[in-house]
Enzyme design. Structure first.
Site, PDB file in Angstrom:
ATOM      1  CD  GLU A 133       9.956  13.486   0.277  1.00 46.16           C
ATOM      2  OE1 GLU A 133       9.778  12.589   1.145  1.00 46.16           O
ATOM      3  OE2 GLU A 133       9.061  14.244  -0.129  1.00 46.16           O
TER       4      GLU A 133
ATOM      5  CD  GLU B 187       7.461   9.018  -2.788  1.00 49.60           C
ATOM      6  OE1 GLU B 187       7.970   8.724  -3.892  1.00 49.60           O
ATOM      7  OE2 GLU B 187       8.089   9.571  -1.872  1.00 49.60           O
TER       8      GLU B 187
HETATM    9  C1  1HE Z   1      11.084  -1.437   4.597  1.00 47.11           C
HETATM   10  C2  1HE Z   1      11.188  -0.360   3.678  1.00 47.11           C
HETATM   11  C3  1HE Z   1      10.371   0.777   3.924  1.00 47.11           C
HETATM   12  C4  1HE Z   1      12.526  -1.915   3.025  1.00 47.11           C
HETATM   13  N1  1HE Z   1       9.567   0.763   5.008  1.00 47.11           N
HETATM   14  N2  1HE Z   1      10.278  -1.391   5.645  1.00 47.11           N
HETATM   15  N3  1HE Z   1       9.877   3.494  -0.127  1.00 47.11           N
HETATM   16  C5  1HE Z   1       9.833   2.500  -1.037  1.00 47.11           C
HETATM   17  O1  1HE Z   1       8.839   2.269  -1.700  1.00 47.11           O
HETATM   18  C6  1HE Z   1      11.059   1.650  -1.140  1.00 47.11           C
HETATM   19  C7  1HE Z   1      10.782   0.283  -0.561  1.00 47.11           C
HETATM   20  N4  1HE Z   1      11.962  -0.538  -0.463  1.00 47.11           N
HETATM   21  C8  1HE Z   1      12.538  -1.155  -1.531  1.00 47.11           C
HETATM   22  O2  1HE Z   1      12.168  -0.965  -2.675  1.00 47.11           O
HETATM   23  C9  1HE Z   1      13.643  -2.118  -1.227  1.00 47.11           C
HETATM   24  O3  1HE Z   1      13.527  -2.504   0.113  1.00 47.11           O
HETATM   25  C10 1HE Z   1      15.066  -1.563  -1.456  1.00 47.11           C
HETATM   26  C11 1HE Z   1      15.289  -1.370  -2.959  1.00 47.11           C
HETATM   27  C12 1HE Z   1      15.283  -0.240  -0.720  1.00 47.11           C
HETATM   28  C13 1HE Z   1      16.104  -2.564  -0.892  1.00 47.11           C
HETATM   29  O4  1HE Z   1      15.855  -3.852  -1.438  1.00 47.11           O
HETATM   30  P1  1HE Z   1      16.459  -5.142  -0.710  1.00 47.11           P
HETATM   31  O5  1HE Z   1      16.114  -6.333  -1.585  1.00 47.11           O
HETATM   32  O6  1HE Z   1      17.885  -4.919  -0.363  1.00 47.11           O
HETATM   33  O7  1HE Z   1      15.713  -5.251   0.697  1.00 47.11           O
HETATM   34  P2  1HE Z   1      14.225  -5.781   1.062  1.00 47.11           P
HETATM   35  O8  1HE Z   1      14.246  -7.264   1.228  1.00 47.11           O
HETATM   36  O9  1HE Z   1      13.205  -5.225   0.176  1.00 47.11           O
HETATM   37  O10 1HE Z   1      14.028  -5.074   2.475  1.00 47.11           O
HETATM   38  C14 1HE Z   1      14.658  -5.546   3.657  1.00 47.11           C
HETATM   39  C15 1HE Z   1      13.675  -5.351   4.780  1.00 47.11           C
HETATM   40  O11 1HE Z   1      13.474  -3.956   4.948  1.00 47.11           O
HETATM   41  C16 1HE Z   1      12.321  -5.956   4.435  1.00 47.11           C
HETATM   42  O12 1HE Z   1      11.739  -6.413   5.651  1.00 47.11           O
HETATM   43  P3  1HE Z   1      11.742  -7.999   6.031  1.00 47.11           P
HETATM   44  O13 1HE Z   1      10.914  -8.026   7.281  1.00 47.11           O
HETATM   45  O14 1HE Z   1      11.112  -8.689   4.841  1.00 47.11           O
HETATM   46  O15 1HE Z   1      13.196  -8.331   6.238  1.00 47.11           O
HETATM   47  C17 1HE Z   1      11.532  -4.776   3.937  1.00 47.11           C
HETATM   48  O16 1HE Z   1      10.137  -4.903   4.148  1.00 47.11           O
HETATM   49  C18 1HE Z   1      12.091  -3.662   4.804  1.00 47.11           C
HETATM   50  N5  1HE Z   1      11.928  -2.372   4.145  1.00 47.11           N
HETATM   51  N6  1HE Z   1      12.090  -0.680   2.721  1.00 47.11           N
HETATM   52  C19 1HE Z   1       9.546  -0.297   5.821  1.00 47.11           C
HETATM   53  N7  1HE Z   1      10.402   1.871   3.151  1.00 47.11           N
HETATM   54  C20 1HE Z   1       6.969  11.521   4.113  1.00 47.11           C
HETATM   55  S1  1HE Z   1       6.301  10.682   2.813  1.00 47.11           S
HETATM   56  C21 1HE Z   1       7.586   9.818   2.051  1.00 47.11           C
HETATM   57  C22 1HE Z   1       6.990   8.791   1.147  1.00 47.11           C
HETATM   58  C23 1HE Z   1       7.931   7.685   0.826  1.00 47.11           C
HETATM   59  O17 1HE Z   1       9.080   7.651   1.223  1.00 47.11           O
HETATM   60  S2  1HE Z   1       7.290   6.466  -0.156  1.00 47.11           S
HETATM   61  C24 1HE Z   1       8.655   5.488  -0.613  1.00 47.11           C
HETATM   62  C25 1HE Z   1       8.765   4.301   0.250  1.00 47.11           C
END
Ligand code: 1HE
Length: 262
Positions: free
Chosen positions: A114, A134
């Protein structure tokens, strides 16, 4: 360089580079981070004629901060208010009149897509992938994707993308218009800066008309749109600076269009 908690702001000539700097959370957007983004686009550093929107780490942006969302356990009204903040911020990016060139890499997903869709020119590294996860997370888009992303890829494709959590690689993204140019990994920022410097050398009134006019005119009926286009063109084409540019063209002091060079 100005360092805030979640973004950095640097100025190089007429180009201001805004960098998402929360790579430990894959640049997920929290309320405080959104406010920092809003503030810089609301009050651009003086002299800014083009922005570059970039990110630290391997991923452009993982969208909404899901942890904050989980911990805050927001009510419907609280979430609606938050969405209004996203809409306000991304509207500022799209419509403040100053072009924005995004340098994409890795995840450009959910709210990250977005955000990217509010920029005007999108350069993407080979590593870039696009998704709207989402549906899979049990939530809905709230940062303008139903308008901006649906306009780029069509509503039907966006519905499929959300239901299936399909991921598009950078080549598919290029075909669909989610990005405009693909570069090698590690090159997006440098390329975005080159493009931004070119854009910054256009007259500000022309850039203003391009980034505010075209999307708005596409919300209008044909007659209103053509009328608005005429008004905008009248304001832009009669700008005294344009005469100098035309004279440079006539006296062959300016470069000619060369296919494949830009
Ligand atoms: C996060 C977030 C997040 C990572 N909020 N903490 N967005 C998503 O559904 C995408 C979610 N994220 C992922 O699918 C993956 O993290 C990635 C593909 C982006 C990257 O993967 P990777 O293996 O490099 O990293 P990771 O181990 O998943 O993430 C590293 C850390 O960042 C980890 O925290 P940790 O405490 O375990 O180290 C994750 O939890 C954290 N992290 N993404 C919070 N999004 C106005 S409405 C809009 C609606 C949306 O955007 S919904 C889509 C949300």
């Amino acid at each position: 360089m100005m360092k805030q908690q979640y973004i950095t702001i640097e100025t190089e000539g007429a180009v201001t580079i805004v960098t998402l700097a929360r790579e430990d959370r894959r640049n997920a957007i929290s309320e405080d981070m959104l406010m920092e983004i809003e503030n810089v686009f609301r009050a651009p550093p003086k002299g800014t004629r083009c922005f570059v929107l970039s990110a630290r780490g391997a991923h452009f942006c993982a969208g909404l901060d899901l942890r904050e969302h989980y911990e805050k356990d927001r009510s419907p009204v609280e979430f609606m208010t938050m969405c209004q903040g996203w809409h306000r911020t991304f509207d500022l990016i799209q419509f403040s009149g100053i072009p924005v060139v995004a340098a994409l890499k890795g995840a450009v997903v959910g709210g990250g897509l977005e955000l990217a869709a509010a920029a005007h020119v999108r350069v993407a590294e080979e590593s870039t992938f696009f998704a709207l996860p989402e549906g899979q997370r049990g939530i809905f888009t709230g940062g303008g994707a139903t308008v901006r992303v649906a306009r780029i890829i069509t509503p039907a494709r966006m519905i499929d993308m959300m239901l299936s959590a399909r991921t598009y690689d950078v080549r598919r993204g290029l075909d669909l218009g989610l990005c405009h140019e693909v570069v090698r990994d590690g090159q997006a920022l440098a390329r975005a800066k080159v493009l931004a410097a070119q854009v910054a050398s256009n007259p500000p009134t022309t850039n203003f008309a391009i980034v505010t006019g075209i999307s708005r005119i596409n919300d209008m009926s044909t007659t209103d749109g053509l009328f608005a286009e005429g008004l905008l063109a009248a304001a832009v084409q009669t700008n005294p600076d344009i005469r100098e540019r035309l004279e440079a063209f006539f006296s062959r002091k300016t470069e000619r269009l060369e296919p494949g060079t830009r």
